[in-house]
Design an enzyme around this catalytic site. Structure first.
Site, PDB file in Angstrom:
ATOM      1  N   LYS A  49      -0.693  -9.499  -1.433  1.00  0.00           N
ATOM      2  CA  LYS A  49      -1.747 -10.407  -1.652  1.00  0.00           C
ATOM      3  C   LYS A  49      -2.055 -10.155  -3.016  1.00  0.00           C
ATOM      4  CE  LYS A  49      -4.882  -9.598   1.714  1.00  0.00           C
ATOM      5  NZ  LYS A  49      -6.035  -9.419   2.209  1.00  0.00           N
ATOM      6  N   ALA A  77      -2.991   8.288   4.883  1.00  0.00           N
ATOM      7  CA  ALA A  77      -1.986   7.889   3.611  1.00  0.00           C
ATOM      8  C   ALA A  77      -0.958   8.804   3.837  1.00  0.00           C
ATOM      9  CB  ALA A  77      -2.658   7.846   2.476  1.00  0.00           C
ATOM     10  N   GLN A  78      -1.208   9.987   4.037  1.00  0.00           N
ATOM     11  CA  GLN A  78      -0.535  11.056   4.173  1.00  0.00           C
ATOM     12  C   GLN A  78       0.732  10.790   5.227  1.00  0.00           C
ATOM     13  OE1 GLN A  78      -0.503  16.060   5.183  1.00  0.00           O
ATOM     14  NE2 GLN A  78      -2.369  14.533   5.526  1.00  0.00           N
ATOM     15  N   LYS A 133      -7.819  18.839  -4.187  1.00  0.00           N
ATOM     16  CA  LYS A 133      -7.899  17.170  -3.909  1.00  0.00           C
ATOM     17  C   LYS A 133      -7.199  16.343  -5.196  1.00  0.00           C
ATOM     18  CE  LYS A 133      -9.713  13.467  -2.187  1.00  0.00           C
ATOM     19  NZ  LYS A 133      -8.753  12.709  -0.761  1.00  0.00           N
ATOM     20  N   GLU A 176     -17.131  11.021   2.074  1.00  0.00           N
ATOM     21  CA  GLU A 176     -16.661  10.980   0.631  1.00  0.00           C
ATOM     22  C   GLU A 176     -17.541  10.073  -0.435  1.00  0.00           C
ATOM     23  OE1 GLU A 176     -12.210  10.485   0.729  1.00  0.00           O
ATOM     24  OE2 GLU A 176     -12.247  12.577   0.117  1.00  0.00           O
ATOM     25  N   GLY A 191       0.829  -1.169  -0.087  1.00  0.00           N
ATOM     26  CA  GLY A 191       0.004   0.035  -0.138  1.00  0.00           C
ATOM     27  C   GLY A 191       0.947   1.192   0.001  1.00  0.00           C
TER      28      GLY A 191
HETATM   29  P1  FAD Z   1      -2.862   0.296   2.763  1.00  0.00           P
HETATM   30  O1  FAD Z   1      -2.520   1.360   1.738  1.00  0.00           O
HETATM   31  O2  FAD Z   1      -4.351  -0.285   3.030  1.00  0.00           O
HETATM   32  O3  FAD Z   1      -1.755  -1.072   2.217  1.00  0.00           O
HETATM   33  C1  FAD Z   1      -1.889  -2.272   2.758  1.00  0.00           C
HETATM   34  C2  FAD Z   1      -1.393  -3.441   1.873  1.00  0.00           C
HETATM   35  O4  FAD Z   1      -1.273  -4.603   2.377  1.00  0.00           O
HETATM   36  C3  FAD Z   1      -2.549  -3.647   0.653  1.00  0.00           C
HETATM   37  O5  FAD Z   1      -2.097  -3.662  -0.516  1.00  0.00           O
HETATM   38  C4  FAD Z   1      -3.005  -4.859   1.024  1.00  0.00           C
HETATM   39  O6  FAD Z   1      -3.542  -5.851  -0.127  1.00  0.00           O
HETATM   40  C5  FAD Z   1      -1.695  -5.687   1.575  1.00  0.00           C
HETATM   41  N1  FAD Z   1      -2.282  -6.768   2.586  1.00  0.00           N
HETATM   42  C6  FAD Z   1      -3.064  -6.885   3.555  1.00  0.00           C
HETATM   43  N2  FAD Z   1      -2.910  -7.731   4.345  1.00  0.00           N
HETATM   44  C7  FAD Z   1      -2.244  -8.526   3.590  1.00  0.00           C
HETATM   45  C8  FAD Z   1      -1.745  -9.848   4.019  1.00  0.00           C
HETATM   46  N3  FAD Z   1      -2.302 -10.685   4.999  1.00  0.00           N
HETATM   47  N4  FAD Z   1      -0.791 -10.547   3.087  1.00  0.00           N
HETATM   48  C9  FAD Z   1      -0.321  -9.604   1.863  1.00  0.00           C
HETATM   49  N5  FAD Z   1      -0.798  -8.392   1.716  1.00  0.00           N
HETATM   50  C10 FAD Z   1      -1.614  -7.959   2.483  1.00  0.00           C
HETATM   51  N6  FAD Z   1      -5.770   8.932   3.749  1.00  0.00           N
HETATM   52  C11 FAD Z   1      -5.392  10.207   3.386  1.00  0.00           C
HETATM   53  O7  FAD Z   1      -4.104  10.879   3.899  1.00  0.00           O
HETATM   54  N7  FAD Z   1      -6.031  11.011   2.616  1.00  0.00           N
HETATM   55  C12 FAD Z   1      -7.383  10.532   1.896  1.00  0.00           C
HETATM   56  O8  FAD Z   1      -7.778  11.307   1.198  1.00  0.00           O
HETATM   57  C13 FAD Z   1      -7.727   9.501   2.489  1.00  0.00           C
HETATM   58  N8  FAD Z   1      -8.707   8.999   1.935  1.00  0.00           N
HETATM   59  C14 FAD Z   1      -9.396   7.624   2.132  1.00  0.00           C
HETATM   60  C15 FAD Z   1     -10.463   7.139   1.362  1.00  0.00           C
HETATM   61  C16 FAD Z   1     -11.031   6.113   1.869  1.00  0.00           C
HETATM   62  C17 FAD Z   1     -12.482   5.528   1.081  1.00  0.00           C
HETATM   63  C18 FAD Z   1     -10.442   5.126   2.569  1.00  0.00           C
HETATM   64  C19 FAD Z   1     -11.018   3.821   3.091  1.00  0.00           C
HETATM   65  C20 FAD Z   1      -9.239   5.665   3.388  1.00  0.00           C
HETATM   66  C21 FAD Z   1      -8.809   6.858   3.056  1.00  0.00           C
HETATM   67  N9  FAD Z   1      -7.630   7.314   3.763  1.00  0.00           N
HETATM   68  C22 FAD Z   1      -6.812   8.545   3.415  1.00  0.00           C
HETATM   69  C23 FAD Z   1      -6.826   6.407   4.726  1.00  0.00           C
HETATM   70  C24 FAD Z   1      -5.699   5.870   3.890  1.00  0.00           C
HETATM   71  O9  FAD Z   1      -5.976   5.207   2.729  1.00  0.00           O
HETATM   72  C25 FAD Z   1      -4.945   4.854   4.665  1.00  0.00           C
HETATM   73  O10 FAD Z   1      -4.483   5.497   5.770  1.00  0.00           O
HETATM   74  C26 FAD Z   1      -3.603   4.252   4.149  1.00  0.00           C
HETATM   75  O11 FAD Z   1      -4.170   3.317   2.749  1.00  0.00           O
HETATM   76  C27 FAD Z   1      -2.799   3.425   5.009  1.00  0.00           C
HETATM   77  O12 FAD Z   1      -1.629   3.082   4.235  1.00  0.00           O
HETATM   78  P2  FAD Z   1      -1.098   1.748   4.450  1.00  0.00           P
HETATM   79  O13 FAD Z   1       0.227   1.517   3.630  1.00  0.00           O
HETATM   80  O14 FAD Z   1      -0.623   1.500   6.027  1.00  0.00           O
HETATM   81  O15 FAD Z   1      -1.987   0.662   3.957  1.00  0.00           O
HETATM   82  P1  NAD Z   2     -13.296   7.507  11.357  1.00  0.00           P
HETATM   83  O1  NAD Z   2     -12.979   6.954  12.544  1.00  0.00           O
HETATM   84  O2  NAD Z   2     -12.675   9.013  10.715  1.00  0.00           O
HETATM   85  O3  NAD Z   2     -14.847   8.054  11.262  1.00  0.00           O
HETATM   86  C1  NAD Z   2     -15.768   6.958  11.662  1.00  0.00           C
HETATM   87  C2  NAD Z   2     -16.946   7.617  12.080  1.00  0.00           C
HETATM   88  O4  NAD Z   2     -17.931   6.238  12.467  1.00  0.00           O
HETATM   89  C3  NAD Z   2     -16.690   8.449  13.481  1.00  0.00           C
HETATM   90  O5  NAD Z   2     -17.293   9.711  13.049  1.00  0.00           O
HETATM   91  C4  NAD Z   2     -17.831   7.468  14.386  1.00  0.00           C
HETATM   92  O6  NAD Z   2     -18.286   8.372  15.473  1.00  0.00           O
HETATM   93  C5  NAD Z   2     -18.783   6.919  13.414  1.00  0.00           C
HETATM   94  N1  NAD Z   2     -18.990   5.576  14.199  1.00  0.00           N
HETATM   95  C6  NAD Z   2     -18.538   4.805  14.854  1.00  0.00           C
HETATM   96  N2  NAD Z   2     -19.246   3.750  15.455  1.00  0.00           N
HETATM   97  C7  NAD Z   2     -20.519   3.985  14.888  1.00  0.00           C
HETATM   98  C8  NAD Z   2     -21.840   3.382  14.888  1.00  0.00           C
HETATM   99  N3  NAD Z   2     -21.856   2.169  15.704  1.00  0.00           N
HETATM  100  N4  NAD Z   2     -22.895   4.018  14.394  1.00  0.00           N
HETATM  101  C9  NAD Z   2     -22.877   5.201  13.684  1.00  0.00           C
HETATM  102  N5  NAD Z   2     -21.741   5.923  13.663  1.00  0.00           N
HETATM  103  C10 NAD Z   2     -20.738   5.444  14.219  1.00  0.00           C
HETATM  104  O7  NAD Z   2     -13.178   6.676  10.178  1.00  0.00           O
HETATM  105  P2  NAD Z   2     -12.982   6.666   8.622  1.00  0.00           P
HETATM  106  O8  NAD Z   2     -13.868   7.784   7.903  1.00  0.00           O
HETATM  107  O9  NAD Z   2     -13.189   5.208   7.986  1.00  0.00           O
HETATM  108  O10 NAD Z   2     -11.471   7.088   8.311  1.00  0.00           O
HETATM  109  C11 NAD Z   2     -10.606   6.249   8.535  1.00  0.00           C
HETATM  110  C12 NAD Z   2      -9.123   7.007   8.495  1.00  0.00           C
HETATM  111  O11 NAD Z   2      -8.986   7.416   7.191  1.00  0.00           O
HETATM  112  C13 NAD Z   2      -9.177   8.337   9.136  1.00  0.00           C
HETATM  113  O12 NAD Z   2      -8.179   8.322   9.655  1.00  0.00           O
HETATM  114  C14 NAD Z   2      -9.778   9.258   8.226  1.00  0.00           C
HETATM  115  O13 NAD Z   2      -8.997  10.641   8.470  1.00  0.00           O
HETATM  116  C15 NAD Z   2      -8.851   8.728   6.961  1.00  0.00           C
HETATM  117  N6  NAD Z   2      -9.699   9.412   5.877  1.00  0.00           N
HETATM  118  C16 NAD Z   2      -9.148  10.409   5.418  1.00  0.00           C
HETATM  119  C17 NAD Z   2      -9.820  10.784   4.308  1.00  0.00           C
HETATM  120  C18 NAD Z   2      -9.312  12.342   3.550  1.00  0.00           C
HETATM  121  O14 NAD Z   2      -8.316  12.883   4.211  1.00  0.00           O
HETATM  122  N7  NAD Z   2     -10.158  12.630   2.656  1.00  0.00           N
HETATM  123  C19 NAD Z   2     -10.959  10.182   3.646  1.00  0.00           C
HETATM  124  C20 NAD Z   2     -11.291   9.182   4.209  1.00  0.00           C
HETATM  125  C21 NAD Z   2     -10.559   8.438   5.271  1.00  0.00           C
END
Ligand code: FAD
Ligand code: NAD
Length: 400
Positions: free
Chosen positions: A38, A315-316, A375, A171, A12
């Site tokens: 994976k 991710a940041q 963005k 989002e 990731g």
């Molecule tokens: P990941 O990027 O999740 O990578 C983990 C990797 O490990 C994956 O490729 C997975 O396939 C692999 N893996 C997992 N388990 C196994 C295993 N057992 N064996 C082999 N491989 C495995 N953060 C921001 O900063 N800005 C954003 O705008 C933002 N938007 C988001 C939007 C969404 C919809 C979501 C869900 C999250 C968002 N986040 C954002 C949060 C961000 O995506 C995560 O914090 C980030 O991906 C974490 O990076 P990582 O390298 O720890 O894990």
């Molecule tokens: P989050 O923890 O930020 O938000 C989850 C929300 O679900 C919280 O507001 C919480 O109060 C609510 N919640 C928890 N249990 C609940 C329940 N039983 N019923 C109803 N509401 C409930 O989680 P996320 O939005 O999945 O984000 C995960 C991480 O990824 C965070 O660190 C976030 O900052 C990051 N992220 C960042 C961006 C971006 O920067 N654009 C986008 C997506 C995710």
């Protein structure tokens, strides 16, 4: 002398940047680097709300690892990690037996947090992966496609529930609310039949974020037909919908779970001391008591000393940790001292679908088209870091 073996788990944000940095920072033949993931592709989790709602081709969110990393310098293994035997310095894989390491980087990302709410894994969509996103998109489209073909017009087919108004939930509903008019048009469904709920336990959407921007986002989403239920925890997910803490039920065939994340369950399985699957790492990102193991990204926990709370998993931060992790591994190989990690938070920007977004960048509030531009530039910047201009041209977004 034998070359040190560096094993990186997970491709990731954290794993890819660590791998890419190590190939640049270490001299030829200084170490054997192995990356295990994976899939044979890397995907951008931060984009997944778009393919999940059907507003972006899922292919745009992923890229072959061999297209972006120099596999002459890194040995890539497509396999699933099933355990980490830290005392034996081994990683156990599903198909390829086991791997020895001198330095291990754990970057395995997160899993959905349910806080013990029953029924999530059975009845809600909670997988923020490429295949998970495709499944949500296809399921939503299927609900529209069958609505007019059933004798009884069931409202729950057109009721869409998002659990959690954090950034992921907001989002996703931003994209879905933007797409609903097209779906109604394509499937001859009256727009007023579609119900979209965002259900949040806390007293506000996007808890902790700038209230003015939260209000902007909520007003915009409400104008597209989204209904917020705030201070309203979900108590259970059933095959018919959700049960709220006040006992009320909302019937729905589609519940998208976005109530936050916990670290990969392998952290617990391997016996690391952890909080919700995250290891409170030392300042140089090593696991306490394990000088040969670095833990980064969503599996790592670091405290923001200013507010005495953990930094949110993003991710940041994963990418910034990866750069420090790579340079610390190089330092250890060269018998030099490691350096501490401190996040440099540049801001947060969240998309709201179409050309809308909100954000704070370098302390400046942004909303509407300027936030949307920012963005997309952030998304493209990551592609540039990984694969330069060719990758931006292939997978990048048009910021205008
Ligand atoms: P990941 O990027 O999740 O990578 C983990 C990797 O490990 C994956 O490729 C997975 O396939 C692999 N893996 C997992 N388990 C196994 C295993 N057992 N064996 C082999 N491989 C495995 N953060 C921001 O900063 N800005 C954003 O705008 C933002 N938007 C988001 C939007 C969404 C919809 C979501 C869900 C999250 C968002 N986040 C954002 C949060 C961000 O995506 C995560 O914090 C980030 O991906 C974490 O990076 P990582 O390298 O720890 O894990
Ligand atoms: P989050 O923890 O930020 O938000 C989850 C929300 O679900 C919280 O507001 C919480 O109060 C609510 N919640 C928890 N249990 C609940 C329940 N039983 N019923 C109803 N509401 C409930 O989680 P996320 O939005 O999945 O984000 C995960 C991480 O990824 C965070 O660190 C976030 O900052 C990051 N992220 C960042 C961006 C971006 O920067 N654009 C986008 C997506 C995710």
């Amino acid at each position: 002398m034998n070359k040190p073996k560096i094993v990186i788990l997970g491709a990731g944000y954290g794993g890819m940047i660590t791998a890419s940095r190590l190939t640049k920072e270490l001299g030829y033949n200084e170490a054997d680097i192995t990356l295990v993931n994976k899939h044979n592709y890397h995907y951008q989790t931060t984009w997944l709300h778009e393919p999940a709602a059907g507003t972006l081709d899922p292919e745009k969110t992923r890229m072959k690892i061999s297209d972006v990393l120099n596999l002459n310098k890194i040995h890539f293994i497509k396999d699933v990690v099933v355990d980490i035997k830290k005392d034996e310095k081994k990683v156990i894989l599903e198909k390829n037996n086991e791997l020895d390491y001198d330095y291990l980087v754990v970057a395995l990302g997160s899993e959905p947090e349910t806080f013990g709410v029953p029924g999530v894994f059975e009845h809600a969509f909670s997988k923020w992966t490429v295949n998970g996103a495709r499944q949500v998109r296809d399921h939503i489209e299927y609900q529209f496609s069958i609505y007019n073909n059933e004798t009884e017009k069931r409202d729950e087919l057109l009721t869409f529930i998002v659990a959690g108004a954090g950034f992921t939930g907001i989002e996703f509903i931003g994209e879905l609310s933007e797409r609903v008019p097209q779906l109604c048009d394509s499937y001859d469904v009256p727009r007023e039949k579609v119900k979209m709920y965002v259900i949040e336990a806390a007293p506000t959407a996007l808890p902790g974020f700038d209230p003015e921007l939260v209000e902007y986002a909520m007003n915009l989403l409400e104008s597209r037909g989204v209904e917020f239920k705030i201070s309203c925890p979900i108590k259970e997910v059933t095959e018919h919908g959700v049960i709220l803490a006040d006992g009320n039920e909302i019937k729905s065939e589609t519940v998208v779970w976005a109530t936050g994340v916990r670290g990969n369950s392998l952290i617990e399985k391997a016996g690391f001391e952890n909080m919700r699957g995250r290891v409170k790492v030392e300042s140089d990102l090593r696991a306490p008591g394990h000088g040969d193991i670095f833990i980064i990204g969503d599996c790592a926990l670091i405290i923001n000393e200013e507010i005495n709370r953990p930094y949110p998993p993003t991710a940041q931060i994963a990418m910034q940790q990866a750069a420090v992790c790579a340079s610390n591994i190089k330092a250890l190989i060269h018998n030099e001292t490691t350096k501490g990690f401190k996040p440099d938070i540049k801001g947060t920007v969240a998309s709201l679908g179409g050309k809308e977004a909100i954000g704070i960048v370098f302390d400046r509030k942004l909303y509407g088209s300027s936030a949307n531009f920012m963005k997309k530039m952030i998304d493209n910047r990551y592609l540039y870091m990984l694969g330069g201009t060719p990758l931006v041209l292939k997978k990048g977004k048009n910021p205008l």
